[in-house]
Design a protein around this motif. Structure first.
Motif, PDB file in Angstrom:
ATOM      1  N   ALA A   1     -59.865 -11.940  -6.030  1.00  0.00           N
ATOM      2  CA  ALA A   1     -60.370 -13.308  -6.039  1.00  0.00           C
ATOM      3  C   ALA A   1     -61.896 -13.321  -6.115  1.00  0.00           C
ATOM      4  O   ALA A   1     -62.481 -14.142  -6.833  1.00  0.00           O
ATOM      5  N   LEU A   2     -62.549 -12.435  -5.385  1.00  0.00           N
ATOM      6  CA  LEU A   2     -64.011 -12.377  -5.424  1.00  0.00           C
ATOM      7  C   LEU A   2     -64.499 -11.986  -6.814  1.00  0.00           C
ATOM      8  O   LEU A   2     -65.495 -12.532  -7.309  1.00  0.00           O
ATOM      9  N   HIS A   3     -63.805 -11.064  -7.454  1.00  0.00           N
ATOM     10  CA  HIS A   3     -64.187 -10.656  -8.812  1.00  0.00           C
ATOM     11  C   HIS A   3     -64.114 -11.840  -9.767  1.00  0.00           C
ATOM     12  O   HIS A   3     -65.057 -12.107 -10.537  1.00  0.00           O
ATOM     13  N   ALA A   4     -63.002 -12.577  -9.726  1.00  0.00           N
ATOM     14  CA  ALA A   4     -62.838 -13.721 -10.622  1.00  0.00           C
ATOM     15  C   ALA A   4     -63.808 -14.848 -10.269  1.00  0.00           C
ATOM     16  O   ALA A   4     -64.346 -15.520 -11.165  1.00  0.00           O
ATOM     17  N   PHE A   5     -64.044 -15.057  -8.982  1.00  0.00           N
ATOM     18  CA  PHE A   5     -65.014 -16.073  -8.575  1.00  0.00           C
ATOM     19  C   PHE A   5     -66.397 -15.740  -9.125  1.00  0.00           C
ATOM     20  O   PHE A   5     -67.093 -16.612  -9.667  1.00  0.00           O
ATOM     21  N   THR A   6     -66.819 -14.503  -8.971  1.00  0.00           N
ATOM     22  CA  THR A   6     -68.157 -14.095  -9.399  1.00  0.00           C
ATOM     23  C   THR A   6     -68.346 -14.333 -10.896  1.00  0.00           C
ATOM     24  O   THR A   6     -69.412 -14.791 -11.336  1.00  0.00           O
ATOM     25  N   LEU A   7     -67.324 -14.040 -11.675  1.00  0.00           N
ATOM     26  CA  LEU A   7     -67.405 -14.293 -13.124  1.00  0.00           C
ATOM     27  C   LEU A   7     -67.555 -15.793 -13.395  1.00  0.00           C
ATOM     28  O   LEU A   7     -68.415 -16.213 -14.184  1.00  0.00           O
ATOM     29  N   GLY A   8     -66.740 -16.611 -12.748  1.00  0.00           N
ATOM     30  CA  GLY A   8     -66.799 -18.051 -12.981  1.00  0.00           C
ATOM     31  C   GLY A   8     -68.044 -18.704 -12.427  1.00  0.00           C
ATOM     32  O   GLY A   8     -68.512 -19.719 -12.956  1.00  0.00           O
TER      33      GLY A   8
ATOM     34  N   HIS B   1     -74.199 -13.053  -1.148  1.00  0.00           N
ATOM     35  CA  HIS B   1     -73.704 -13.239  -2.514  1.00  0.00           C
ATOM     36  C   HIS B   1     -74.623 -14.230  -3.246  1.00  0.00           C
ATOM     37  O   HIS B   1     -74.544 -15.451  -3.038  1.00  0.00           O
ATOM     38  N   ALA B   2     -75.493 -13.691  -4.097  1.00  0.00           N
ATOM     39  CA  ALA B   2     -76.508 -14.519  -4.746  1.00  0.00           C
ATOM     40  C   ALA B   2     -75.893 -15.569  -5.661  1.00  0.00           C
ATOM     41  O   ALA B   2     -76.386 -16.700  -5.748  1.00  0.00           O
ATOM     42  N   GLY B   3     -74.818 -15.196  -6.351  1.00  0.00           N
ATOM     43  CA  GLY B   3     -74.182 -16.144  -7.254  1.00  0.00           C
ATOM     44  C   GLY B   3     -73.605 -17.337  -6.522  1.00  0.00           C
ATOM     45  O   GLY B   3     -73.715 -18.485  -6.981  1.00  0.00           O
ATOM     46  N   ALA B   4     -73.008 -17.093  -5.352  1.00  0.00           N
ATOM     47  CA  ALA B   4     -72.449 -18.183  -4.558  1.00  0.00           C
ATOM     48  C   ALA B   4     -73.556 -19.076  -4.010  1.00  0.00           C
ATOM     49  O   ALA B   4     -73.432 -20.308  -4.006  1.00  0.00           O
ATOM     50  N   ALA B   5     -74.645 -18.473  -3.543  1.00  0.00           N
ATOM     51  CA  ALA B   5     -75.751 -19.264  -3.002  1.00  0.00           C
ATOM     52  C   ALA B   5     -76.358 -20.162  -4.071  1.00  0.00           C
ATOM     53  O   ALA B   5     -76.643 -21.346  -3.814  1.00  0.00           O
ATOM     54  N   ALA B   6     -76.541 -19.629  -5.260  1.00  0.00           N
ATOM     55  CA  ALA B   6     -77.115 -20.427  -6.346  1.00  0.00           C
ATOM     56  C   ALA B   6     -76.172 -21.550  -6.758  1.00  0.00           C
ATOM     57  O   ALA B   6     -76.608 -22.680  -7.033  1.00  0.00           O
ATOM     58  N   LEU B   7     -74.893 -21.247  -6.809  1.00  0.00           N
ATOM     59  CA  LEU B   7     -73.920 -22.261  -7.202  1.00  0.00           C
ATOM     60  C   LEU B   7     -73.852 -23.384  -6.177  1.00  0.00           C
ATOM     61  O   LEU B   7     -73.791 -24.570  -6.540  1.00  0.00           O
ATOM     62  N   LEU B   8     -73.863 -23.060  -4.895  1.00  0.00           N
ATOM     63  CA  LEU B   8     -73.811 -24.089  -3.865  1.00  0.00           C
ATOM     64  C   LEU B   8     -75.043 -24.990  -3.938  1.00  0.00           C
ATOM     65  O   LEU B   8     -74.929 -26.221  -3.836  1.00  0.00           O
TER      66      LEU B   8
ATOM     67  N   GLU C   1     -67.291 -21.081   0.840  1.00  0.00           N
ATOM     68  CA  GLU C   1     -66.309 -20.162   1.427  1.00  0.00           C
ATOM     69  C   GLU C   1     -66.753 -18.709   1.250  1.00  0.00           C
ATOM     70  O   GLU C   1     -66.689 -17.901   2.191  1.00  0.00           O
ATOM     71  N   VAL C   2     -67.176 -18.365   0.055  1.00  0.00           N
ATOM     72  CA  VAL C   2     -67.610 -16.989  -0.209  1.00  0.00           C
ATOM     73  C   VAL C   2     -68.778 -16.611   0.701  1.00  0.00           C
ATOM     74  O   VAL C   2     -68.828 -15.501   1.259  1.00  0.00           O
ATOM     75  N   LEU C   3     -69.714 -17.529   0.882  1.00  0.00           N
ATOM     76  CA  LEU C   3     -70.902 -17.230   1.680  1.00  0.00           C
ATOM     77  C   LEU C   3     -70.569 -16.993   3.149  1.00  0.00           C
ATOM     78  O   LEU C   3     -71.307 -16.297   3.849  1.00  0.00           O
ATOM     79  N   ARG C   4     -69.469 -17.563   3.633  1.00  0.00           N
ATOM     80  CA  ARG C   4     -69.086 -17.307   5.014  1.00  0.00           C
ATOM     81  C   ARG C   4     -68.733 -15.836   5.224  1.00  0.00           C
ATOM     82  O   ARG C   4     -68.987 -15.269   6.285  1.00  0.00           O
ATOM     83  N   ARG C   5     -68.150 -15.222   4.215  1.00  0.00           N
ATOM     84  CA  ARG C   5     -67.744 -13.814   4.336  1.00  0.00           C
ATOM     85  C   ARG C   5     -68.755 -12.864   3.702  1.00  0.00           C
ATOM     86  O   ARG C   5     -68.891 -11.710   4.123  1.00  0.00           O
ATOM     87  N   HIS C   6     -69.441 -13.365   2.666  1.00  0.00           N
ATOM     88  CA  HIS C   6     -70.419 -12.536   1.941  1.00  0.00           C
ATOM     89  C   HIS C   6     -71.730 -13.309   1.871  1.00  0.00           C
ATOM     90  O   HIS C   6     -72.081 -13.876   0.827  1.00  0.00           O
TER      91      HIS C   6
END
Length: 347
Positions: free
Chosen positions: A132-139, A167-174, A159-164
């Motif tokens: 799931a993390l792999h597919a999330f990171t791509l999207g 994760h730069a991609g998640a932070a930028a997306l949020l 959600e990703v940032l709570r565990r990782h």
């Protein structure tokens, strides 16, 4: 579309979330979108929107039964199949397993990232979290021009940032999701970024709150809380929820009362739970309890909004009571809302 007339009020203790009807709508491919009463309608096929929401609710289960774990596997496989090499997603798959659309960045892209992000953070097995993390990171490298799509993607990023947390991609997306939503109007009578309310509105406020938390931006968090406070108060009638109908509401026009959709209730429950966690203010749990109560009959017609025999959620609240069809979206909204009863709002 079938409505019930004269449905008796049967309020009571919130039941535990059940997955029997979700399993009834699912097969080894995915989650069928529509039902006639409790019977799945295969002719309408599957959609990424609903499969993604399915992955959210099964990933939230703290100790899933084997049947629920199997649903997580099916839904994750569907989403990875729906994703193209550039991170976009197809939305509609016919029952004969043919995509009927091109991959894109609509709401289904955002919801896919919400489901994948939740599975990456809370998935029931390590391999599910990793895939799931792999597919999330791509999207997450993509951006949609639609604020709602960005909102749903931002919920997955949180959600990703709570565990990782790194994760730069998640932070930028949020951060970009909150920017896509915008700031609420200064008018206290319309404390919202746009002059029209459409669907799943509470999710927009929730993602702004989450972005403010992640960035330690007090002003941004306060803006999200202001939006949510205004929206919740707007949808209260004598202490019960009276959520905006599917038609939405344009500023300055008469507000319609029906057809109320379970997705609005679930979005409000999620957002109020997030606000409670972000602020430590227990009064936000009232919003969660009111959302649960809406399904149990504390609504404008006094109708119970789920089928006790099947475990399915009814598709909408009409002036005559519930639409008795039990499709995927309404059933997922029921489960998502009832999951909060296990937390502080249920005590």
């Amino acid at each position: 579309m079938t409505a019930a007339v004269g449905v008796p009020v049967r309020r009571g203790q919130a039941p535990s979330p059940g997955f029997a009807h979700l399993a009834r709508l699912s097969d080894d491919t995915g989650l069928l979108e529509h039902a006639r009463h409790a019977v799945a309608r295969r002719e309408h096929g599957y959609c990424t929107d609903d499969v993604a929401r399915g992955l959210v609710v099964v990933s939230r289960e703290p100790d899933p039964a084997p049947a629920v774990l199997r649903l997580a596997e099916v839904y994750l496989t569907f989403l990875t199949h729906a994703q193209d090499a550039d991170g976009a997603f197809h939305n509609r798959l016919s029952y004969d397993r043919r995509w009927t659309d091109e991959a894109g960045l609509g709401d289904w892209w955002g919801r896919a990232l919400w489901g994948l992000g939740t599975a990456a953070a809370r998935g029931p097995a390590p391999w599910i979290q990793q895939e799931a993390l792999h597919a999330f990171t791509l999207g997450a490298a993509r951006r949609s021009p639609a604020p709602h799509a960005m909102t749903f993607a931002g919920l997955g990023a949180a959600e990703v940032l709570r565990r990782h947390p790194d994760h730069a991609g998640a932070a930028a997306l949020l951060a970009d999701a909150a920017e896509a939503v915008g700031w609420p109007d200064s008018d206290p009578l319309w404390s919202w970024p746009r002059r029209r309310l459409t669907y799943a509105s509470a999710a927009l406020a929730e993602v702004v709150i989450l972005a403010g938390q992640a960035r330690q931006d007090v002003a941004l968090r306060a803006a999200g809380l202001r939006m949510l406070t205004w929206l919740r108060d707007l949808q209260l009638a004598e202490g019960r929820l009276s959520v905006l109908p599917a038609a939405g509401w344009q500023h300055g026009t008469p507000r319609q009362r029906y057809d109320q959709q379970p997705i609005e209730v679930a979005a409000l429950a999620d957002a109020c739970a997030t606000a409670a966690a972000a602020t430590g203010d227990a009064t936000w749990h009232d919003g969660v309890r009111q959302s649960i109560g809406w399904f149990l009959g504390e609504n404008d017609t006094g109708a119970v909004m789920w089928d006790r025999a099947t475990g399915g959620g009814y598709d909408g609240l009409t002036p005559d009571g519930p639409n008795l069809n039990q499709g995927a979206e309404s059933t997922l909204a029921l489960i998502a809302t009832l999951q909060h009863a296990r937390g502080p709002a249920g005590r």
